[in-house]
Design a protein around this motif. Structure first.
Motif, short mmCIF file in Angstrom:
data_model
loop_
_atom_site.label_atom_id
_atom_site.label_comp_id
_atom_site.label_asym_id
_atom_site.label_seq_id
_atom_site.Cartn_x
_atom_site.Cartn_y
_atom_site.Cartn_z
N ALA A 112 34.91 27.68 -18.31
CA ALA A 112 35.00 28.70 -19.36
C ALA A 112 36.02 29.78 -19.01
O ALA A 112 36.68 30.33 -19.89
N ALA A 113 36.13 30.10 -17.72
CA ALA A 113 37.04 31.16 -17.30
C ALA A 113 38.51 30.72 -17.36
O ALA A 113 39.38 31.49 -17.76
N SER A 114 38.77 29.48 -16.95
CA SER A 114 40.16 29.05 -16.83
C SER A 114 40.69 28.32 -18.07
O SER A 114 41.91 28.26 -18.29
N ALA A 115 39.78 27.78 -18.89
CA ALA A 115 40.23 26.96 -20.02
C ALA A 115 41.18 27.70 -20.98
O ALA A 115 42.22 27.14 -21.35
N PRO A 116 40.87 28.95 -21.38
CA PRO A 116 41.80 29.61 -22.30
C PRO A 116 43.20 29.79 -21.71
O PRO A 116 44.21 29.67 -22.42
N VAL A 140 41.53 18.32 -10.37
CA VAL A 140 40.46 19.14 -10.97
C VAL A 140 39.15 18.84 -10.26
O VAL A 140 38.69 17.71 -10.24
N ASP A 141 38.60 19.86 -9.63
CA ASP A 141 37.37 19.62 -8.86
C ASP A 141 36.11 20.03 -9.61
O ASP A 141 35.00 19.75 -9.17
N PHE A 142 36.26 20.71 -10.73
CA PHE A 142 35.07 21.07 -11.52
C PHE A 142 35.45 21.12 -12.99
O PHE A 142 36.50 21.66 -13.35
N LEU A 143 34.59 20.58 -13.81
CA LEU A 143 34.84 20.58 -15.25
C LEU A 143 33.51 20.87 -15.94
O LEU A 143 32.52 20.18 -15.71
N GLY A 147 35.56 23.34 -20.39
CA GLY A 147 36.74 22.58 -19.95
C GLY A 147 36.92 21.32 -20.77
O GLY A 147 38.04 20.97 -21.18
N LEU A 148 35.79 20.66 -21.03
CA LEU A 148 35.84 19.46 -21.89
C LEU A 148 36.33 19.85 -23.28
O LEU A 148 37.15 19.15 -23.89
N ILE A 194 42.93 20.10 -27.19
CA ILE A 194 44.34 19.72 -27.02
C ILE A 194 44.59 18.37 -27.69
O ILE A 194 45.55 18.20 -28.45
N ALA A 195 43.69 17.43 -27.43
CA ALA A 195 43.87 16.07 -27.99
C ALA A 195 43.81 16.12 -29.52
O ALA A 195 44.61 15.45 -30.19
#
Lengths: 111, 466
Positions: free
Chosen positions: A22-26, A48-51, A55-56, A62-63
């Motif tokens: 949630a923190a890095s996705a934006p 990527v070590d955590f999703l 993140g999903l 994007i897709a």
């Protein structure tokens, strides 16, 4: 989260490294124009070590945008942790998932 | 050499309704999961690595096989799309398939082999191409042969297609009947045709007639007769004076007193006739019942108490707004109570709840919706444990064709609020299901509470949006 880009057979391979949550996705969306333009890309998730669910959501978003504009997203090199998340959530039904990023770029270039 | 096992949901579509919640690769054939036969065959053919590829979930298979260290090989897993043909599958696993010889099994197929014949040199010398082919699957080899020599004909293996419950039953019976068996079957075997697992209790007067395979933790009570041709899974009780012959009892099955199970497959409380494929679910627990019981809406007691406490808090919070707004909206004709039947956690167990609809664009309607007053009555169902306070969007019973499948999805729990409502990104039902599944596996009681509040606030926020 760090984002690296490289070209392979005319297709951009975007490598993500770190936690996609949630923190890095934006921030990911703003970090590379390849993620938001109309061209097909390959996202290399080997680093990527955590999703998490956000993140999903970022990857699905994007897709979805790419496909609406005629492009596509292929995922590559999911580690065991990520593969389990994709399997459990059935998000694997939404993506072409390859075990080799450059091979994925090759198949994307052919289409 | 490496092996690629490709299995698609369409290959085993017939099996899912009969054995809900059981992945076909871990379905037991003579008490041995199906995947183990494929792994055994791969190892005998000279494989050092196996990759299992599917367009469906593989978590049950992965939980069972792990990384393959039990067999001394590497086992990995990968996902494909429903429409991917074999070439696309190979492309997606290009790195895995790039080194040397590959053996690829495709479809829900069983490969029977003769232990006395050497498989390894045969597979090493056989030319690339299809080795065995059936209407629903195939076994093929790619890459150049490792050794060049004379290939013996015919192949020391054959293909059995598993395309119906009848073929599954026949295969089990044939394996049980083969003497000596070419397969390593689980259990202790002091004499041919008789394999018995750990902690099997046979009461006085009980009789076991060969050939028979019995799993672990089985009780055969006084006067019961098991066999001939009986496959008894683990955690099974055959109660007094009952007979089981030419039948398969899968794990966690209880056979009540004075019953004759002949030529049937029993799985929990489901009894199947392998000849016709007809199955019935027995409601009477004293006749035939599954011994596994889920907790309250599939959760532990602690989590249930947490959910109950959160629903109580919401009831207290929304009680006064409900008392004020609901009668007013009813007078205006905008509040309509609807009794709805939702799929419960267990298949066939429905949950009936009151879920009103609030119509109109007025201030009162908007306020009632933003405060989730349409969910107020459901909070009492959460308090009594019939639904969760947060979980999945409830699926209406019998309304959608997908309903039965949804219930089988891991983690389905009808709830007052959905996990998807706690997130900002879901756009459609598929997105929502991703979020629900994610939290069904990664959730915790504390996280459930946080997400419930988040879902509640998101609904308020959603009403503010133009």
């Amino acid at each position: 989260m760090t984002v690296n880009e490289k070209k392979c057979k005319g297709i951009t391979i975007v490598s993500l490294n770190g936690s996609l949550d949630a923190a890095s996705a934006p921030g990911v969306l703003n970090s590379s124009s390849a993620l938001t333009d109309t061209q097909s890309i390959v996202i290399d998730l080997s680093g990527v070590d955590f999703l998490d669910s956000s993140g999903l959501g970022c990857l699905v978003g994007i897709a979805r945008k790419k496909r609406e504009q005629g492009g596509d997203v292929r995922l590559a090199c999911l580690n065991e942790k990520l593969r389990k998340v994709f399997d459990i959530t059935r998000a694997s039904r939404l993506f072409d998932i390859y075990d080799d990023a450059e091979y994925a770029a090759g198949t994307a270039a052919k289409k | 050499m490496k092996t690629l096992i490709v299995i698609r949901e369409a290959d085993y579509g017939w099996l899912t309704p009969l054995f809900p919640g059981v992945h076909p690769l871990v379905m037991p054939i003579c008490n041995k999961p199906f995947i183990e036969y494929l792994i055994d065959f791969s190892i005998l053919a000279g494989s050092t690595a196996v990759r299992i590829v599917s367009d469906g979930p593989l978590n049950d298979v992965e939980r069972y096989c792990e990384n393959g260290s039990r067999w001394g090989i590497d086992i990995s897993y990968a996902s494909i799309l429903v429409d991917d043909d074999l070439d696309a599958v190979m492309d997606k696993n290009a790195r895995y398939c790039s080194e040397g010889r590959m053996m690829v099994t495709s479809g829900f197929i069983f490969i029977s082999y003769e232990k006395k014949h050497e498989l390894k040199p045969f597979v090493a010398m056989a030319p690339a191409g299809t080795l065995l082919r059936g209407s629903t699957g195939s076994l093929l080899l790619t890459g150049t042969p490792e050794n060049v020599g004379e290939v013996r004909e015919p192949a020391p293996c054959s293909l059995v297609e598993l395309d119906s419950i009848g073929s599954y039953y026949r295969l089990s019976t044939e394996i049980l009947n083969e003497r000596p068996s070419p397969y390593v079957l689980p259990g202790y075997s002091n004499e041919p045709d008789c394999h018995i697992g750990r902690n099997v209790v046979t009461s006085k007067g009980a009789e076991i007639i060969k050939p028979v395979i019995i799993g672990n933790n089985v009780q055969i009570m006084k006067g019961a007769v098991v066999g001939p041709f009986a496959v008894i899974g683990s955690n099974v009780i055959v109660d007094r004076e009952s007979t089981v012959s030419n039948s398969m009892l899968l794990d966690n099955t209880y056979i009540g007193e004075n019953l004759d199970i002949v030529g049937r497959i029993a799985y929990g409380n489901i009894l199947i006739d392998p000849a016709s494929g007809v199955s019935i679910a027995m409601e009477d627990r004293h006749l035939l019942s599954g011994m596994k019981r889920d907790g309250i809406f599939g959760l532990g007691l602690f989590r249930y108490l947490f959910h109950a406490a959160v629903s109580l808090l919401f009831i207290l919070l929304l009680f006064i707004p409900y008392l004020l707004l609901a009668p007013l909206l009813k007078i205006q004709g905008k509040w309509k109570n609807r009794t709805m039947t939702f799929q419960g956690v267990q298949q066939g167990k429905n949950v009936i709840v009151v879920r009103p609809s609030i119509a109109g664009e007025g201030v009162l309607s908007g306020l009632a919706r933003s405060l989730s007053l349409d969910r107020f009555a459901m909070l009492f169902s959460a308090l009594s444990g019939r639904v969760a306070v947060i979980g999945s969007f409830p699926v209406e019973a019998g309304r959608h064709q997908e309903a039965a499948t949804s219930v089988l999805m891991p983690g389905y729990r009808p709830a007052v609020f959905s996990y998807a409502e706690a997130e900002d990104w879901p756009v459609n039902a598929e997105d929502s299901s991703i979020v629900e599944r994610y939290y069904a596996v990664h959730g915790s009681p504390v996280q459930d509470m946080v997400l419930t509040v988040k879902a509640f606030l998101n609904r308020i926020h959603a009403q503010d949006q133009p």
